[in-house]
Design a protein around this motif. Structure first.
Motif, PDB file in Angstrom:
ATOM      1  N   LEU A 343       0.871  -1.329   0.001  1.00 54.85           N
ATOM      2  CA  LEU A 343      -0.056  -0.226   0.106  1.00 54.85           C
ATOM      3  C   LEU A 343       0.798   1.159   0.035  1.00 54.85           C
ATOM      4  CD1 LEU A 343      -2.597   1.848   0.627  1.00 54.85           C
ATOM      5  CD2 LEU A 343      -2.243   1.310   2.903  1.00 54.85           C
ATOM      6  N   TRP A 344       1.746   1.302   0.750  1.00 54.12           N
ATOM      7  CA  TRP A 344       2.711   2.405   1.017  1.00 54.12           C
ATOM      8  C   TRP A 344       3.593   2.687  -0.364  1.00 54.12           C
ATOM      9  CZ3 TRP A 344       3.477   6.997   2.750  1.00 54.12           C
ATOM     10  CH2 TRP A 344       4.824   7.599   2.958  1.00 54.12           C
ATOM     11  N   THR A 347       1.596   4.235  -2.841  1.00 50.98           N
ATOM     12  CA  THR A 347       0.717   5.432  -2.599  1.00 50.98           C
ATOM     13  C   THR A 347       2.070   6.613  -2.655  1.00 50.98           C
ATOM     14  OG1 THR A 347      -0.587   4.553  -0.779  1.00 50.98           O
ATOM     15  CG2 THR A 347      -0.007   6.788  -0.645  1.00 50.98           C
ATOM     16  N   VAL A 397      -0.122   3.105   8.685  1.00 54.84           N
ATOM     17  CA  VAL A 397      -1.433   2.466   8.463  1.00 54.84           C
ATOM     18  C   VAL A 397      -2.414   3.181   9.361  1.00 54.84           C
ATOM     19  CG1 VAL A 397      -1.422   0.544   9.885  1.00 54.84           C
ATOM     20  CG2 VAL A 397      -2.420   0.266   7.849  1.00 54.84           C
ATOM     21  N   ASN A 400      -2.784   7.258   7.814  1.00 56.09           N
ATOM     22  CA  ASN A 400      -2.667   7.769   6.332  1.00 56.09           C
ATOM     23  C   ASN A 400      -3.956   7.817   5.572  1.00 56.09           C
ATOM     24  OD1 ASN A 400      -0.044   7.894   5.746  1.00 56.09           O
ATOM     25  ND2 ASN A 400       0.158   6.198   4.596  1.00 56.09           N
ATOM     26  N   ALA A 401      -5.171   7.337   6.223  1.00 53.64           N
ATOM     27  CA  ALA A 401      -6.655   7.549   5.575  1.00 53.64           C
ATOM     28  C   ALA A 401      -6.797   9.114   5.765  1.00 53.64           C
ATOM     29  CB  ALA A 401      -7.547   6.702   6.142  1.00 53.64           C
ATOM     30  N   THR A 404      -4.082  11.445   2.982  1.00 50.39           N
ATOM     31  CA  THR A 404      -3.790  11.054   1.712  1.00 50.39           C
ATOM     32  C   THR A 404      -5.206  11.256   0.913  1.00 50.39           C
ATOM     33  OG1 THR A 404      -4.163   8.700   1.854  1.00 50.39           O
ATOM     34  CG2 THR A 404      -1.935   9.629   2.200  1.00 50.39           C
ATOM     35  N   ARG A 412      -6.965   3.968  -4.908  1.00 49.95           N
ATOM     36  CA  ARG A 412      -5.739   3.873  -3.896  1.00 49.95           C
ATOM     37  C   ARG A 412      -6.315   4.462  -2.533  1.00 49.95           C
ATOM     38  NH1 ARG A 412      -3.147   4.340  -8.333  1.00 49.95           N
ATOM     39  NH2 ARG A 412      -1.119   3.157  -8.831  1.00 49.95           N
ATOM     40  N   THR A 416      -6.408   2.386   0.894  1.00 53.14           N
ATOM     41  CA  THR A 416      -5.797   2.818   2.229  1.00 53.14           C
ATOM     42  C   THR A 416      -6.831   2.714   3.407  1.00 53.14           C
ATOM     43  OG1 THR A 416      -4.628   4.367   1.091  1.00 53.14           O
ATOM     44  CG2 THR A 416      -5.267   4.627   3.457  1.00 53.14           C
TER      45      THR A 416
END
Length: 706
Positions: A343-344, A347, A397, A400-401, A404, A412, A416
């Motif tokens: 995921l990272w 991103t 984790v 980040n929601a 971003t 994406r 996230t």
């Protein structure tokens, strides 16, 4: 003819040593460390090179170690510091075996020289210290190192696991946490592996603890008949511990005796639960009273009598016999990429320079109160975005929601949120409703896999991590909360391995690591008050001063990575620090706050107790919640609602702490809560429950801290 003056020669050698130490910068501290932006030649900071230089310099000093007034392994011991000869040797052995601070032999010589120069009496010589350490670790509860050769001819060393397990059982700080039986969880709350299905049902019952000791030298074994106090015969097949009461129970089969033929049948289709306090006679008692039944053909054909007596009874030789599980960690996870890392990567790799700067500012400004994570170093994370480790991914984790939503596309961002939701579920340390929890896990896993398939379909079939997600339900059912069986944390132990071998000659790293870990285990056993068997069969433990040193010395606790078990008083508060006078640094008296000037005075229930108005108040910095959290001003909390006159309890109050005060008599501690309500709909961007003031009106309620 007179020889050279020993004092002048020693002084000259000492001055030469100090010159060389100064020349190579061995005494320099933080002032020599590189500043931001500077580059450093790695060779200048190589530990091995420094150790060689220091050893060479030390060899030119004529230490007078032969006449130091110290007992030379004459067997004398100071009772308070047993098994050490005295406190100096005890402390030197402790600092020589700290898990994350390695001391080369040359530096130990410096310590001994320094102590001697300061006039400390009875400082041992370096050779004497090493001899005493060797004697202690081999004769006084030490862990033996076994040297082995594999079938392919590779030589390696390991510490005897039997002794390591025995030390845990003989360690008073560890043994109470060992569970020899599967555990029936209190209130059905699953938090440990021994609560889950594997121990209680899936494991072969013959590898679990086979017996129960009634405390009167009467041992009951599985697969052996036993008589209850009511006269019934049963066959225990598994022992269980009730976490709520501490009572030991047994899963057992009934034994039915035919009234006419007097043949006994073991009813092995179903089990019953019996409490151990209902047991009256074991197999040996039945044999002594000639009460062993005659088994029917069906029972004989099933093979049950062939297990009587249980073979473990002979193995135990009259002693209690238990089994316990150990975690054998194989380092096969290095280089594995976790889902959060996928995921990272997808991103941050698409961001422009400006987007990275914006993300860095947002990340650094994030409020991490209540997240139980390390301080966010946003610049470091962005600079080394492709080389992050577990604790940094754990932080990202969770936040980040919120950072971003406008920096990535919709797919994406959905990914996230899905990974964040799944991670939050997996990090739950207690499962209170297993079926509901598993249902939530299934939905969260399906969301992650569905979105991952849209973003990069090839990884779904190429990466094992995605496949493992589909087995989370089965894994949780067997092992309980997966955060308790995570193996990645053991990767941090690589630092300990490195410290055990970095100062060796690297010709036999396995042996060197095993020897150092054995020494560390022995010192830990002494400090924790562990017992060991002497050669004459008697059991000993370290002296009072050794056993009490760890618990009373915060510095040693920090060096050993030991966290004391401190229980805070629920509802207790801590006064805000006293202000100081700038020039004199003298503490000023705490200012008293009249009730009318507190926020609590304006709460909707401020008139609840009229005695508050007559008191003066001090400001506090935190209050201890029932969860043992230190809740500060600004913390979001759930508060137990007051009981209505009807006796029914309202739902908990949700809100944020805006004030914590304590009266000048220390009788009352009050917390002012800015009340929020959970909205009926989820947030339109984040998809999470949201909080809001009722009718957009701020309401403050004051509650007692207790």
């Amino acid at each position: 003819m007179n020889g050279p003056d020993p004092e002048l020669e020693a002084r000259a050698n000492r001055e030469a040593f100090e010159r060389r130490a100064e020349e190579y910068g061995l005494w320099q501290g933080l002032e020599t460390m590189p500043q931001a932006g500077e580059t450093v030649d790695v060779d200048l900071w190589d530990e091995e090179e420094q150790d060689e230089v220091l050893a060479g310099a030390m060899s030119n000093i004529a230490f007078e170690e032969n006449n130091i007034g110290h007992s030379q392994l004459d067997g004398s011991e100071t009772p308070q510091y047993f098994p050490y000869s005295d406190k100096i040797v005890f402390l030197l052995d402790v600092i020589d075996n700290l898990p994350r601070l390695w001391i080369p032999g040359s530096l130990m010589r410096v310590f001994l020289w320094l102590l001697r120069e300061l006039g400390v009496p009875q400082v041992p010589s370096y050779d004497h210290l090493r001899k005493e350490q060797s004697k202690l670790h081999s004769d006084k509860g030490g862990v033996p190192t076994i040297h082995w050769r594999s079938p392919k001819g590779n030589a390696f060393s390991f510490n005897d696991p039997r002794v390591l397990v025995a030390n845990d059982w003989a360690n008073p700080l560890v043994c109470n946490y060992i569970h020899p039986y599967p555990v029936i969880p209190k209130g059905g709350v699953i938090s440990e592996i021994y609560h889950a299905l594997k121990w209680g049902h899936d494991c072969d019952r013959h590898i679990l603890s086979p017996m129960w000791d009634d405390g009167r030298q009467r041992h009951y074994y599985i697969d052996e008949p036993a008589r209850l106090k009511n006269g019934d015969l049963v066959l225990p097949i598994r022992w269980l511990e009730d976490e709520a009461t501490g009572t030991i129970w047994a899963d057992a089969w009934r034994i039915q005796v035919d009234a006419e033929t007097r043949l006994a049948t073991i009813l092995d289709e179903t089990t019953i639960a019996i409490a151990t306090h209902d047991l009256a006679q074991n197999l040996l008692d039945l044999e002594d009273s000639l009460s062993i039944p005659t088994w029917c053909p069906r029972t004989v054909k099933a093979g049950h009598p062939s297990h009587m007596p249980n073979p473990d009874r002979k193995l135990a030789e009259g002693d209690p016999l238990y089994s316990s599980f150990i975690d054998v960690f194989g380092d096969d996870v290095s280089g594995n990429r976790r889902v959060v890392k996928y995921l990272w990567h997808c991103t941050h790799t698409s961001w422009s320079t400006q987007q990275k700067k914006l993300y860095t500012v947002r990340l650094q400004a994030t409020n991490i109160t209540g997240l139980s994570i390390h301080a966010l170093r946003a610049n470091y994370i962005m600079q080394y975005a492709n080389s992050l480790i577990g604790r940094q991914f754990k932080s990202l984790v969770q936040v980040n929601a919120f950072l971003t939503h406008d920096l990535v596309d919709s797919s994406r961002f959905a990914f996230t949120k899905a990974v964040g939701e799944l991670s939050a579920l997996l990090w739950m340390v207690e499962i209170r409703n297993l079926e509901e929890y598993l249902s939530d896990i299934d939905v969260a896993v399906a969301n992650v896999l569905d979105i991952a398939a849209v973003l990069d379909p090839s990884k779904i079939v190429a990466k094992i991590k995605y496949h493992l997600l589909s087995h989370l339900r089965q894994d949780i059912t067997r092992f309980g909360p997966l955060v308790g069986v995570a193996t990645e944390i053991f990767e941090s132990f690589n630092t300990v391995f490195r410290s055990c071998s970095v100062l060796s000659n690297h010709l036999a790293p396995s042996r060197d690591i095993a020897h150092q870990l054995a020494a560390q285990e022995t010192v830990k056993h002494y400090l924790c008050g562990g017992w060991w068997a002497e050669s004459n069969g008697s059991w000993r433990q370290a002296g009072d001063e050794v056993r009490g040193f760890l618990t009373s010395n915060p510095v040693l606790q920090t060096l050993c990575g030991w966290t004391p078990d401190i229980t805070l008083t629920t509802g207790s508060t801590k006064l805000s620090p006293q202000k100081t006078n700038g020039p004199t640094k003298q503490r000023l008296p705490r200012q008293l706050i009249p009730w009318a000037k507190t926020l609590a005075a304006h709460a909707i229930n401020a008139k609840e107790d009229l005695r508050w108005e007559a008191l003066s108040w001090h400001a506090c910095c935190y209050v201890v919640a029932a969860s043992q959290d230190k809740c500060k001003i600004g913390s979001w909390v759930f508060v137990k609602a007051p009981i209505h006159t009807s006796g029914a309890c309202s739902p908990p109050i949700t809100g944020r702490i805006i004030e914590i005060i304590q009266d000048n008599t220390s009788k009352w501690s009050l917390v002012s809560i800015d009340i929020y309500q959970i909205s009926s709909e989820r947030h339109f961007i984040y998809g999470m429950p949201s909080l809001a003031h009722r009718h957009d009106e701020a309401l403050v309620r004051v509650v007692s801290s207790s």
